[in-house]
Design a protein around this motif. Structure first.
Motif, PDB file in Angstrom:
ATOM      1  N   LEU A 158       0.817  -1.395   0.133  1.00 48.11           N
ATOM      2  CA  LEU A 158       0.049  -0.095  -0.077  1.00 48.11           C
ATOM      3  C   LEU A 158       0.993   1.358   0.119  1.00 48.11           C
ATOM      4  O   LEU A 158       0.614   2.212  -0.645  1.00 48.11           O
ATOM      5  CB  LEU A 158      -1.076   0.128   1.183  1.00 48.11           C
ATOM      6  N   TRP A 194       0.578   4.392  -2.586  1.00 49.89           N
ATOM      7  CA  TRP A 194       0.291   5.699  -2.141  1.00 49.89           C
ATOM      8  C   TRP A 194       1.355   6.710  -2.841  1.00 49.89           C
ATOM      9  O   TRP A 194       1.038   7.768  -3.211  1.00 49.89           O
ATOM     10  CB  TRP A 194       0.185   5.992  -0.909  1.00 49.89           C
ATOM     11  N   LYS A 195       2.499   6.189  -2.772  1.00 47.75           N
ATOM     12  CA  LYS A 195       3.454   6.947  -3.451  1.00 47.75           C
ATOM     13  C   LYS A 195       3.631   7.250  -4.811  1.00 47.75           C
ATOM     14  O   LYS A 195       3.939   8.114  -5.341  1.00 47.75           O
ATOM     15  CB  LYS A 195       4.821   6.172  -3.368  1.00 47.75           C
ATOM     16  N   LEU A 196       2.931   6.313  -5.649  1.00 43.17           N
ATOM     17  CA  LEU A 196       2.591   6.588  -6.967  1.00 43.17           C
ATOM     18  C   LEU A 196       1.369   7.365  -7.079  1.00 43.17           C
ATOM     19  O   LEU A 196       0.723   7.194  -8.163  1.00 43.17           O
ATOM     20  CB  LEU A 196       2.461   5.063  -7.833  1.00 43.17           C
ATOM     21  N   HIS A 197       0.570   7.910  -6.246  1.00 42.77           N
ATOM     22  CA  HIS A 197      -0.625   8.519  -6.230  1.00 42.77           C
ATOM     23  C   HIS A 197      -1.956   7.946  -6.888  1.00 42.77           C
ATOM     24  O   HIS A 197      -2.648   8.430  -7.221  1.00 42.77           O
ATOM     25  CB  HIS A 197      -0.435   9.688  -6.947  1.00 42.77           C
ATOM     26  N   ILE A 198      -1.907   6.553  -6.440  1.00 43.42           N
ATOM     27  CA  ILE A 198      -2.978   5.833  -6.868  1.00 43.42           C
ATOM     28  C   ILE A 198      -4.233   6.061  -5.845  1.00 43.42           C
ATOM     29  O   ILE A 198      -3.624   5.697  -4.524  1.00 43.42           O
ATOM     30  CB  ILE A 198      -2.712   4.335  -7.221  1.00 43.42           C
ATOM     31  N   ALA A 209      -6.928   5.621  -3.298  1.00 45.42           N
ATOM     32  CA  ALA A 209      -7.530   4.445  -2.392  1.00 45.42           C
ATOM     33  C   ALA A 209      -8.869   3.621  -3.131  1.00 45.42           C
ATOM     34  O   ALA A 209      -8.921   2.440  -3.044  1.00 45.42           O
ATOM     35  CB  ALA A 209      -7.700   4.726  -1.244  1.00 45.42           C
ATOM     36  N   SER A 245      12.099   7.551  -4.987  1.00 43.64           N
ATOM     37  CA  SER A 245      10.957   8.426  -4.040  1.00 43.64           C
ATOM     38  C   SER A 245      11.429   9.813  -3.932  1.00 43.64           C
ATOM     39  O   SER A 245      10.431  10.739  -3.976  1.00 43.64           O
ATOM     40  CB  SER A 245      11.485   7.927  -2.621  1.00 43.64           C
ATOM     41  N   LEU A 249       9.627  10.995  -7.160  1.00 44.61           N
ATOM     42  CA  LEU A 249       8.259  10.991  -6.988  1.00 44.61           C
ATOM     43  C   LEU A 249       7.546  12.281  -5.862  1.00 44.61           C
ATOM     44  O   LEU A 249       6.577  12.681  -6.202  1.00 44.61           O
ATOM     45  CB  LEU A 249       7.600   9.810  -6.445  1.00 44.61           C
ATOM     46  N   LEU A 257       8.040   8.427 -14.088  1.00 44.84           N
ATOM     47  CA  LEU A 257       8.275   7.354 -13.358  1.00 44.84           C
ATOM     48  C   LEU A 257       7.198   6.626 -12.863  1.00 44.84           C
ATOM     49  O   LEU A 257       7.365   5.461 -12.625  1.00 44.84           O
ATOM     50  CB  LEU A 257       8.945   8.066 -12.228  1.00 44.84           C
ATOM     51  N   ARG A 258       5.927   7.370 -12.600  1.00 43.23           N
ATOM     52  CA  ARG A 258       4.788   6.807 -11.800  1.00 43.23           C
ATOM     53  C   ARG A 258       4.516   5.680 -12.979  1.00 43.23           C
ATOM     54  O   ARG A 258       3.819   4.756 -12.737  1.00 43.23           O
ATOM     55  CB  ARG A 258       3.720   7.894 -11.822  1.00 43.23           C
ATOM     56  N   ARG A 269       6.516   2.794 -12.900  1.00 44.20           N
ATOM     57  CA  ARG A 269       6.315   1.778 -11.784  1.00 44.20           C
ATOM     58  C   ARG A 269       4.893   1.036 -11.768  1.00 44.20           C
ATOM     59  O   ARG A 269       4.909   0.210 -11.012  1.00 44.20           O
ATOM     60  CB  ARG A 269       6.635   2.563 -10.663  1.00 44.20           C
ATOM     61  N   LYS A 270       3.824   1.737 -12.527  1.00 43.88           N
ATOM     62  CA  LYS A 270       2.604   1.310 -12.431  1.00 43.88           C
ATOM     63  C   LYS A 270       2.648  -0.080 -12.332  1.00 43.88           C
ATOM     64  O   LYS A 270       1.985  -1.031 -11.407  1.00 43.88           O
ATOM     65  CB  LYS A 270       1.614   2.202 -13.055  1.00 43.88           C
ATOM     66  N   GLN A 298      -8.653   1.874   3.104  1.00 42.68           N
ATOM     67  CA  GLN A 298      -9.017   2.905   3.255  1.00 42.68           C
ATOM     68  C   GLN A 298      -8.473   3.609   4.634  1.00 42.68           C
ATOM     69  O   GLN A 298      -7.718   4.711   4.519  1.00 42.68           O
ATOM     70  CB  GLN A 298     -10.480   3.177   3.443  1.00 42.68           C
ATOM     71  N   HIS A 354      -5.601   2.616   5.859  1.00 40.69           N
ATOM     72  CA  HIS A 354      -4.061   2.849   5.859  1.00 40.69           C
ATOM     73  C   HIS A 354      -3.904   4.207   5.176  1.00 40.69           C
ATOM     74  O   HIS A 354      -2.907   4.898   5.269  1.00 40.69           O
ATOM     75  CB  HIS A 354      -3.463   1.493   4.805  1.00 40.69           C
ATOM     76  N   ARG A 355      -4.702   4.581   3.949  1.00 42.07           N
ATOM     77  CA  ARG A 355      -4.637   5.455   3.064  1.00 42.07           C
ATOM     78  C   ARG A 355      -4.621   6.696   4.120  1.00 42.07           C
ATOM     79  O   ARG A 355      -3.848   7.908   3.922  1.00 42.07           O
ATOM     80  CB  ARG A 355      -5.606   5.692   2.050  1.00 42.07           C
ATOM     81  N   TYR A 412      -1.451   7.058   6.435  1.00 43.07           N
ATOM     82  CA  TYR A 412      -0.505   7.533   5.513  1.00 43.07           C
ATOM     83  C   TYR A 412      -0.417   9.184   5.270  1.00 43.07           C
ATOM     84  O   TYR A 412       0.795   9.794   5.358  1.00 43.07           O
ATOM     85  CB  TYR A 412      -0.569   6.854   4.417  1.00 43.07           C
ATOM     86  N   PHE A 467       3.826  15.177  -0.121  1.00 42.34           N
ATOM     87  CA  PHE A 467       4.418  15.516  -1.507  1.00 42.34           C
ATOM     88  C   PHE A 467       3.642  15.490  -2.386  1.00 42.34           C
ATOM     89  O   PHE A 467       3.731  15.809  -3.576  1.00 42.34           O
ATOM     90  CB  PHE A 467       5.664  14.582  -1.985  1.00 42.34           C
ATOM     91  N   ASP A 468       2.252  15.225  -1.995  1.00 43.84           N
ATOM     92  CA  ASP A 468       1.285  15.105  -3.199  1.00 43.84           C
ATOM     93  C   ASP A 468       0.941  16.443  -3.727  1.00 43.84           C
ATOM     94  O   ASP A 468       0.884  17.531  -3.125  1.00 43.84           O
ATOM     95  CB  ASP A 468      -0.097  14.658  -2.490  1.00 43.84           C
TER      96      ASP A 468
END
Lengths: 131, 131, 131, 131
Positions: free
Chosen positions: A98, A102-106, A108, B22, B25, B82-83, B86-87, B116, B118-119, B122, B130-131
């Motif tokens: 998970l 989240w790091k890849l902004h996917i 939830a 990281s 991203l 990069l996203r 890595r997806k 949910q 966990h998100r 986080y 950094f979002d």
DNA sequence: GTGGTCTAGACCACT
DNA sequence: GTGGTCTAGACCACT
């Protein structure tokens, strides 16, 4: 019933352990059932007896099986006990996965949808046949 | 800013790559930014320069960085690229994790709830800063 | 009355010997009492007759029993004699255990208290019923 | 400092583990100290590297050491943690030994006296030199 | 250099 | 027959 994939990068002795654990979770192996002998399984899978030995001893260490020298190796743990043993590990794995998501902004919600669909496919493909 | 955990079982060159990814991203490293030199980073992290070299070459191979002999290594890829790169890998990781969960008979709804929460955690703990 | 635990890691022939010795020490088996025949005991315990044979031979060697070919096996030693025979071995076992305790920095007084309490419980639970 | 007795019936890999645990309890090995490499210790003790490997992996499993491929093996547990880990096992061993003593009608007071004297001798012989 | 995996084959005690 | 230990030697990824 115990099977391995010689092409996989997962060590053979780990694959054997995973295979046995799957058979316990599926209800095929029950407590006190005897496992194939070290030598017979080695012959069947065409691998060295030492590798089987290593797999069986690893499972003995985890309390999943017990071995009696001169007598054989046997299942020590019920499917339910094994589930409880593995739950913390798989939730830790989920945490890691998970965090990567989240790091890849996917979002939830996307993950949840994916989870539900994955469960459906898994069920349909027979992975859930022992439920 | 690049950091490693010398106690981790993850190879150090992989940790360096993960650390750089990281930072990309998170928006800290941007295209054409220069990475620390092999020698300076080796000194900073107190590890062998060969290990840094291997990490930089691996990232060059993935198209994440590019190296100009005699001048240094630079970021080649945007956070968005990069996203996308890595997806597929992270979804493959998710597939593996979910299969493990289903084997333990954990309900999909429980997993969704866990996802949910966990998100949320986080996001609160700054992982989402950094979002 | 002779019993074994098929799940134990202790060799079955050793378990049989321990069981017979316990019955002598408890005063149940007396000098010249006849032991069950190899075949009958093998049937009763559902194990191989060879294993019984090995146990009986081991006890013959220790002078605890004697065998008359064609007639059977009999108790050769009194409880008191057996006690004297086993004392050096159990004190050697105690030496080993105490060394382990000292290595863990457990105080001798704690061990003494534990010993006294263990003796009380053993007596109450009927372990001392044959005294 | 790690030593074995090739004449002992205790498996060599177990002796190595016991030796390392003793060194931790004695305060000689501390957390994060590096153990001799698999190959160097094998050469020093004149035994096969596989046997050292088995010893180190067993300790890794018990959380006493940790191994980083390509880097080495290290102490993971403090003397105090190791003490807490081993306490239940040694008390279980003591239970077994005491039961044997009671069966031989040895009085608890005799055992206590023996315990106190054993402790004195152990202390005098230097076994307690690291207290 | 480091630890990790695996093969091949021997020998042991126990069944 | 059974599992357990050990040697000898190869090859791997990582440092």
């Amino acid at each position: 019933m115990i099977s391995i994939d010689p092409r996989s990068r997962i060590p053979i002795y780990t694959q054997i352990q995973q295979s046995v654990e799957s058979l316990i979770l599926a209800g095929i192996y029950q407590v006190d059932d005897q496992l194939p002998s070290v030598r017979s399984l080695a012959g069947e899978l065409a691998i060295n007896p030492n590798t089987i030995q290593k797999a069986y001893q690893s499972m003995d260490n985890d309390g999943i099986t017990y071995s009696l020298p001169g007598r054989g190796s046997f299942i020590a743990m019920s499917a339910e006990s094994l589930r409880q043993l593995r739950k913390p590990l798989i939730y830790h794995e989920l945490d890691t996965t998970l965090s990567h998501l989240w790091k890849l902004h996917i979002p939830a919600d996307d993950v949840c949808t994916y989870v539900q669909e994955h469960r459906k496919k898994y069920h349909e493909q027979g992975g859930g046949s022992f439920d």
